[in-house]
Scaffold this active site. Structure first.
Site, PDB file in Angstrom:
ATOM      1  N   ILE A 283      -0.546   1.096 -11.054  1.00 64.76           N
ATOM      2  CA  ILE A 283       0.301   2.151 -11.603  1.00 64.76           C
ATOM      3  C   ILE A 283      -0.442   2.905 -12.711  1.00 64.76           C
ATOM      4  O   ILE A 283      -0.694   2.366 -13.796  1.00 64.76           O
ATOM      5  CB  ILE A 283       1.624   1.574 -12.144  1.00 64.76           C
TER       6      ILE A 283
ATOM      7  N   GLU B  25       0.985  17.406  -4.311  1.00 61.66           N
ATOM      8  CA  GLU B  25       0.275  16.194  -4.706  1.00 61.66           C
ATOM      9  C   GLU B  25      -1.040  16.053  -3.944  1.00 61.66           C
ATOM     10  O   GLU B  25      -2.041  15.573  -4.492  1.00 61.66           O
ATOM     11  CB  GLU B  25       1.180  14.979  -4.504  1.00 61.66           C
TER      12      GLU B  25
ATOM     13  N   GLY C  25     -34.892   6.428  -8.953  1.00 59.17           N
ATOM     14  CA  GLY C  25     -34.601   5.113  -9.512  1.00 59.17           C
ATOM     15  C   GLY C  25     -33.576   5.159 -10.630  1.00 59.17           C
ATOM     16  O   GLY C  25     -32.852   4.186 -10.853  1.00 59.17           O
TER      17      GLY C  25
ATOM     18  N   GLY D 287       0.823  -1.198   0.000  1.00 62.80           N
ATOM     19  CA  GLY D 287       0.000   0.000   0.000  1.00 62.80           C
ATOM     20  C   GLY D 287       0.856   1.246   0.000  1.00 62.80           C
ATOM     21  O   GLY D 287       1.780   1.388  -0.793  1.00 62.80           O
TER      22      GLY D 287
END
Length: 355
Positions: free
Chosen positions: A169, A255, A353, A143
């Site tokens: 990736i 980031e 719905g 992870g």
């Protein structure tokens, strides 16, 4: 009729980040997505990656690596141009293109830590779309725990020999080059063992799995990468050996901001789409937008979206001044991604719905 991107509703507090040049660039990006991406979304999801020539088209229009200096093929513009690209991608309801990782993550690593030869070799080709790039960090079982990376790069003469694998990736299937996080040191040094290596996709022993079959973001190019005694020259080392973790952390605030920008624009797109739907959808003889519950829900969501937008734009101002702290960026990523999930869920309910 030509497919069109969703246009967000005007913010209750006007945005102050952009000038006329930014607005002109936004129009260019919007037209690119409407012409090249939106009509092909279903096909991209079916094949699980975009067409390779889409990268060349984006490069020809100056949409790749725009923040890089002109000497390396970019336009030398500020990161508001990156923000515009990400926002317009979200307004186009597109999750397939991996331009931001290529332009705003990989390019930054090469520019910030690469030597002159590495910069002049890779950045111009990235800017034109001749080269598609990825960054290979995540491994099966690790992870986000980078200190547990098992992919190794052992120095043998003038080459590093890489063995291991990576998973999830982005841009992996189409990539021509990947920056690979490897363990280069021996012993129990933790993050001090990590280094970044530039690995060309045509190197012997470098192979790719098929695009992964995901629940969402089905059109995005995401796959496994495998390294079986892949030899790369020492010159492919990015920065210094053992400094990989430090390099990965340097751009962490930006980031995190990328994720916040994606989520903010995604929430705005989902909300605008839902407002449009509630005005068109009839129930009991009138549009559901006239129902009191619908109006309450939309007002609540609009308020949360606009509050997050104000915080995000303030963070962006600090980013441009190079004063944005990682804590503020982390808060933006956390809160705005949480808001995005809520908005999408509530908007889904308003579709009844059909949701």
């Amino acid at each position: 009729m030509q497919a069109a991107a969703i246009r967000p509703l005007a913010n209750m507090l006007p945005r102050r980040l952009f000038n006329a040049e930014h607005d002109a660039f936004r129009e260019t990006v919007r037209k690119f997505y409407e012409k090249e991406v939106v009509p092909n979304t279903a096909r991209y999801e079916q094949q699980q990656h975009v067409d390779r020539d889409l990268w060349n088209k984006a490069g020809a229009m100056g949409l790749l690596c725009a923040t890089m200096p002109e000497q390396y093929g970019g336009s030398g513009v500020d990161r508001l141009y990156s923000m515009i690209l990400i926002e317009e991608q979200a307004y186009a309801m597109d999750s397939a293109t991996g331009f931001s990782l290529h332009s705003d993550i990989v390019a930054n690593y090469i520019f910030n830590f690469g030597n002159e030869e590495q910069k002049s070799t890779w950045l111009p080709k990235m800017a034109t779309g001749e080269v598609v790039t990825a960054i290979a960090m995540t491994e099966p079982g690790t992870g986000s725990d980078l200190q547990a990376v098992r992919t190794t790069a052992v120095l043998d003469g003038n080459d590093y020999v890489i063995n291991g694998s990576k998973i999830f990736i982005t841009n992996g299937y189409l990539c021509d080059m990947a920056i690979v996080v490897c363990k280069t040191g021996s012993g129990d040094k933790g993050s001090a063992n990590l280094s970044l290596l530039i690995v060309e996709a045509d190197r012997a022993g470098f192979s790719k799995g098929k695009p992964l079959n995901k629940i969402g973001m089905r059109g995005q190019d995401t796959c496994e990468l495998f390294f079986d005694n892949v030899r790369v020259p020492k010159e492919n080392l990015l920065g210094m050996e053992g400094m990989g973790f430090m390099m990965l952390m340097k751009e962490l605030a930006w980031e995190r901001m990328l994720v916040a920008i994606i989520c903010q624009a995604g929430a705005e797109a989902a909300f605008a789409h839902t407002v449009q739907y509630t005005k068109q959808r009839q129930a009991f003889g009138k549009p559901i937008s006239t129902f009191q519950n619908t109006r309450f829900k939309l007002a609540e969501l609009r308020t949360e979206i606009d509050f997050c937008r104000s915080y995000l734009d303030r963070c962006m101002e600090l980013q441009l001044e190079e004063k944005l702290g990682i804590d503020a960026a982390a808060a933006a990523k956390y809160k705005i991604s949480e808001m995005f999930s809520k908005v999408v869920d509530e908007c889904l309910q308003l579709h009844g719905g059909y949701g």
